[in-house]
Motif scaffolding. Sequence first.
Motif, PDB file in Angstrom:
ATOM      1  N   LYS A 179       0.836  -1.201   0.000  1.00 32.42           N
ATOM      2  CA  LYS A 179       0.000   0.000   0.000  1.00 32.42           C
ATOM      3  C   LYS A 179       0.870   1.250   0.000  1.00 32.42           C
ATOM      4  O   LYS A 179       0.581   2.228  -0.712  1.00 32.42           O
ATOM      5  CB  LYS A 179      -0.902  -0.015   1.237  1.00 32.42           C
ATOM      6  CG  LYS A 179      -2.016   1.020   1.206  1.00 32.42           C
ATOM      7  CD  LYS A 179      -3.099   0.623   0.248  1.00 32.42           C
ATOM      8  CE  LYS A 179      -4.276   1.581   0.320  1.00 32.42           C
ATOM      9  NZ  LYS A 179      -5.307   1.268  -0.672  1.00 32.42           N
ATOM     10  N   LYS A 180       1.939   1.220   0.792  1.00 33.47           N
ATOM     11  CA  LYS A 180       2.823   2.383   0.843  1.00 33.47           C
ATOM     12  C   LYS A 180       3.464   2.635  -0.518  1.00 33.47           C
ATOM     13  O   LYS A 180       3.567   3.775  -0.975  1.00 33.47           O
ATOM     14  CB  LYS A 180       3.903   2.167   1.901  1.00 33.47           C
ATOM     15  CG  LYS A 180       3.386   2.269   3.330  1.00 33.47           C
ATOM     16  CD  LYS A 180       4.503   2.062   4.326  1.00 33.47           C
ATOM     17  CE  LYS A 180       3.984   2.181   5.760  1.00 33.47           C
ATOM     18  NZ  LYS A 180       5.073   1.932   6.754  1.00 33.47           N
ATOM     19  N   LEU A 181       3.902   1.536  -1.164  1.00 33.80           N
ATOM     20  CA  LEU A 181       4.511   1.690  -2.480  1.00 33.80           C
ATOM     21  C   LEU A 181       3.503   2.232  -3.494  1.00 33.80           C
ATOM     22  O   LEU A 181       3.824   3.064  -4.348  1.00 33.80           O
ATOM     23  CB  LEU A 181       5.064   0.340  -2.958  1.00 33.80           C
ATOM     24  CG  LEU A 181       6.272  -0.194  -2.183  1.00 33.80           C
ATOM     25  CD1 LEU A 181       6.614  -1.605  -2.649  1.00 33.80           C
ATOM     26  CD2 LEU A 181       7.473   0.733  -2.362  1.00 33.80           C
ATOM     27  N   GLU A 182       2.276   1.744  -3.374  1.00 35.91           N
ATOM     28  CA  GLU A 182       1.218   2.208  -4.285  1.00 35.91           C
ATOM     29  C   GLU A 182       0.918   3.681  -4.049  1.00 35.91           C
ATOM     30  O   GLU A 182       0.743   4.454  -4.995  1.00 35.91           O
ATOM     31  CB  GLU A 182      -0.049   1.377  -4.061  1.00 35.91           C
ATOM     32  CG  GLU A 182      -1.199   1.755  -4.975  1.00 35.91           C
ATOM     33  CD  GLU A 182      -2.455   0.956  -4.687  1.00 35.91           C
ATOM     34  OE1 GLU A 182      -3.545   1.496  -4.902  1.00 35.91           O
ATOM     35  OE2 GLU A 182      -2.329  -0.204  -4.231  1.00 35.91           O
ATOM     36  N   GLU A 183       0.860   4.071  -2.757  1.00 34.49           N
ATOM     37  CA  GLU A 183       0.596   5.473  -2.439  1.00 34.49           C
ATOM     38  C   GLU A 183       1.717   6.363  -2.965  1.00 34.49           C
ATOM     39  O   GLU A 183       1.477   7.447  -3.505  1.00 34.49           O
ATOM     40  CB  GLU A 183       0.461   5.645  -0.920  1.00 34.49           C
ATOM     41  CG  GLU A 183      -0.813   5.069  -0.342  1.00 34.49           C
ATOM     42  CD  GLU A 183      -2.029   5.854  -0.780  1.00 34.49           C
ATOM     43  OE1 GLU A 183      -1.996   7.096  -0.765  1.00 34.49           O
ATOM     44  OE2 GLU A 183      -3.031   5.220  -1.164  1.00 34.49           O
ATOM     45  N   GLU A 184       2.976   5.893  -2.782  1.00 31.68           N
ATOM     46  CA  GLU A 184       4.106   6.674  -3.274  1.00 31.68           C
ATOM     47  C   GLU A 184       4.050   6.827  -4.789  1.00 31.68           C
ATOM     48  O   GLU A 184       4.406   7.874  -5.337  1.00 31.68           O
ATOM     49  CB  GLU A 184       5.413   6.001  -2.857  1.00 31.68           C
ATOM     50  CG  GLU A 184       5.677   6.081  -1.352  1.00 31.68           C
ATOM     51  CD  GLU A 184       6.895   5.277  -0.947  1.00 31.68           C
ATOM     52  OE1 GLU A 184       7.550   4.700  -1.855  1.00 31.68           O
ATOM     53  OE2 GLU A 184       7.201   5.214   0.267  1.00 31.68           O
ATOM     54  N   ALA A 185       3.588   5.775  -5.464  1.00 35.61           N
ATOM     55  CA  ALA A 185       3.504   5.825  -6.922  1.00 35.61           C
ATOM     56  C   ALA A 185       2.448   6.803  -7.402  1.00 35.61           C
ATOM     57  O   ALA A 185       2.506   7.284  -8.532  1.00 35.61           O
ATOM     58  CB  ALA A 185       3.203   4.428  -7.465  1.00 35.61           C
TER      59      ALA A 185
END
Length: 422
Positions: A248-254
């Motif tokens: 989720k964090k990676l997706e949010e950062e993207a």
Amino acid sequence: MDEKNCELLFQYLKSILYDSKVKTLDLTLLDEPYQKLGMGLAYLEEAVVEMKAYSSALSTGRLSAPIPPRENFLCENLKNIHANLNHLTWQAKQVAKGDYSQHVSYLGEFSEAFNTMTQQLRERELSLKQEAEKEKQHAKVSESYNQLLLELIGRSDEEIMVVGREDHSILYCNENSRIRLDAARLSSLFEKKLKKDELERISDRECVKWTWEAEDESGSFYHITTGLMEWQGKTAYAHIIREVTEEKKLEEEAHHDPLTGIWNRHYFQEKARELLETGEELVFGYCDLDHLKYVNDHYGHREGDWYLCHFTECVKHEIRTDDIFARIGGDEFCMILRGCPKQRAEERMIRILARFRGEESLPASDQPNKESHFYPKSFSWGTVEIPQSHGPIEVEEIIHQADGVMYRQKRAHKETYRKELQ
């Protein structure tokens, strides 16, 4: 004389047959030869009154009404109907108890309808018994499947929690479970995800499945697959849970712009397409910071970064949480205002500009740092209104329209600030 007697008797007979309240005949008004006939009509009046009362009671279903005496020949057919209704009532009670052998043969077309009904009830009962037997067999098979499922669950890397649908009690949970969502919170989140009225319409025997996400109090995210099932005689939800916090964090950062922290171009285009498909009223705003290059060239890129972030904070103060705000280029920003008329959107833009210029009081954190130079702060914008129930339209087409409106304002701003920036 005869004419007078005949008229009195005729009016009395007419009253017996047609009036709700019979007009009494005074026998003394009749001559001697006609008084006996008058007495006979009085007897007829009594019989007709009894017949009317009896037929009224039967017509409303009062089968306990008094039965007229045998000598009242006018009520013979009504008495037959009364007897038939009494017997039919008894037969209906027997059918209600499950005796579908009852048969009626004395009421013409009604008999056919009654007999058809009992036949259909008999067939329905047989069908229900067969269904019940199938359900019994199905329950046995389901029990064996549940045992197999337990074996598979025990070897699964995912967390599994089975929660009672009614009382939210934990019916099963993996051994050594690391789930930080308790059963009550998990059920509460699930019911918020799906409307309660939608959940109530779901049949307990219907095979349904949902995939959704939840967040616990510590900020961890979970990907959850939920299915409705029978568990040891109880209706329950089986939740298969996988922690996806890092994903989720990676997706949010993207999806976020690393400098300003707001949405980026990719997310904006994706969300814009979704909103356009809803057909709701929208206003697209396209913003371009004025003289960012000047700030970078004269005060450095650090000051230019502050300039961008300062603009971002000013916008965030004036839009709502469900509006979309994104950076789509170096000094280009887009926003989508939901359910906001264009005039109100323009008023918001003016307030943002006033805040950005420093014409409104700002928190200390938003003030320029002491090392910064003071210079004109401005941006140009263009808005495009998308009416409710609009037809097909592309995101890029809307951005292009808003960009055109913005560019005309941009030229005017260049003239305004030309001397100040020299």
